[in-house]
Design an enzyme around this catalytic site. Structure first.
Site, short mmCIF file in Angstrom:
data_model
loop_
_atom_site.label_atom_id
_atom_site.label_comp_id
_atom_site.label_asym_id
_atom_site.label_seq_id
_atom_site.Cartn_x
_atom_site.Cartn_y
_atom_site.Cartn_z
N GLU A 51 34.92 32.33 32.12
CA GLU A 51 36.22 31.80 32.09
C GLU A 51 35.72 30.14 31.97
OE1 GLU A 51 39.60 34.61 33.61
OE2 GLU A 51 38.91 33.23 35.23
N GLU B 220 38.94 40.69 30.00
CA GLU B 220 39.90 40.73 31.26
C GLU B 220 41.25 40.91 31.10
OE1 GLU B 220 38.88 37.87 34.51
OE2 GLU B 220 36.91 37.80 34.01
#
Length: 348
Positions: free
Chosen positions: A174, A280
């Site tokens: 991320e 995710e």
């Protein structure tokens, strides 16, 4: 007749030699990555088992969690994170390269493909924090690039020593504003961020040229962030194979967020000609019906992206029970260790 027997024997010997070479000398080449990955991040499994957790299937039978994910929910892949020098704390650290390699081998032996997520931190790296490992805190930028290369190579070689070659490796986690702050903070130096990505990418390819690298950003619906970040990487010469996305909608906005994410995915493919993987997803465990619908929808729409450019979907830590590790609430198992219906969304 003797000539035919000799010829037949030679064919058998040569055939055995080819099989032996493929299966024993080069085990990483035996299994190809699935054309469409349906998977789960299972990184908490090792810690949860050390704490005594055991999982039940929907009928209440206690079984190996990897077998439940594979057999009951048709998953073909797992995702495993690696921290640099983590603590032994079950929730926040624990997954060092050795424990990750052991879990990866277990997954491989279960017939599952493996994705590694390299956090380049001693603990969690995400959009709000990209802290350097303590041992790297005073490094020059050149030393940071060398450290990324060395750590990535070390993790890959640790996997290789177990007979595992990951199909995918995330270079960071991320990294919406880069990694290894402040040196690799994208808003301060997109070039530094790009060079760190290259260090990880090149290290992966030096060990396994077939392994695909991923740059992974949160908020898959946010096209502006992706254009800024991925576009900045590309314009600064970063090399990577796949764009990864996270998506954590609520039970009321998931349909809109899926539509926005698919739009963003198609835009990324058009702009940068790179395939997309949703690495995710998650939704509150107490909204299992909505979660099932969400999983079904995003799985179907990613799979249907034209040209096979949608590569898969991974649920983040579905085996987590309610409030595991101090409050995580987006797992798919209940306190009685039986699953909710959420993961039924992965079943074809």
């Amino acid at each position: 007749m003797l000539k035919k027997v000799i010829s037949f024997s030679l064919v058998v010997v040569l055939s055995f030699s080819v099989v032996f070479s493929v299966y024993f000398l080069n085990p990483e080449k035996v299994e190809a990555a699935p054309s469409f990955a349906k998977g789960a991040d299972i990184s908490w499994v090792a810690a949860m088992e050390a704490q005594g957790y055991q999982w039940k299937d929907k009928t209440g039978v206690t079984r190996d969690i990897l077998q439940i994910l594979k057999q009951d929910y048709q998953m073909n892949s797992v995702r495993i994170r690696v921290f640099v020098n983590p603590s032994n704390d079950y929730g926040n650290g624990y997954m060092n390269k050795d424990r990750a390699a052991d879990l990866a081998l277990r997954a491989k032996n279960a017939g599952l493909s493996v994705m590694l997520t390299l956090h380049y931190s001693d603990s969690w790296a995400d959009p709000g924090k990209q802290n350097k490992p303590a041992a790297w805190s005073n490094y020059t930028f050149q030393q940071l690039m060398d450290a990324v290369w060395n750590h990535t190579s070390d993790v890959m070689n640790t996997m290789k020593s177990k007979g595992v070659t990951p199909d995918w490796v995330q270079i960071g986690n991320e990294t919406n504003n880069g990694m290894l702050w402040n040196d690799g903070k994208a808003s301060l130096s997109m070039k530094n961020y790009a060079w760190l990505v290259n260090s990880g990418h090149n290290a992966v390819k030096s060990i396994s040229s077939s392994t695909q690298t991923i740059v992974h950003l949160a908020n898959g619906y946010d096209n502006d962030v992706f254009v800024w970040n991925i576009g900045g990487l590309v314009s600064n010469g970063a090399n990577f194979d796949i764009i990864g996305m996270s998506l954590y909608p609520s039970n009321t906005d998931w349909s809109t967020k899926v539509t926005q994410t698919i739009s963003n995915a198609n835009n990324m493919i058009t702009r940068y000609n790179k395939p997309i993987m949703i690495t995710e997803i998650g939704m509150d465990y107490n909204q299992p019906a909505a979660a099932k619908s969400f999983i079904t929808d995003i799985k179907t729409k990613i799979r249907n992206i034209p040209g096979g450019k949608g590569l898969g979907v991974f649920y983040w830590e579905p085996q987590a029970t309610p409030s595991y590790n101090g409050g995580y609430s987006k797992g798919a198992w209940q306190a009685d260790m039986k699953p909710t219906i959420a993961l039924d969304g992965f079943i074809n």
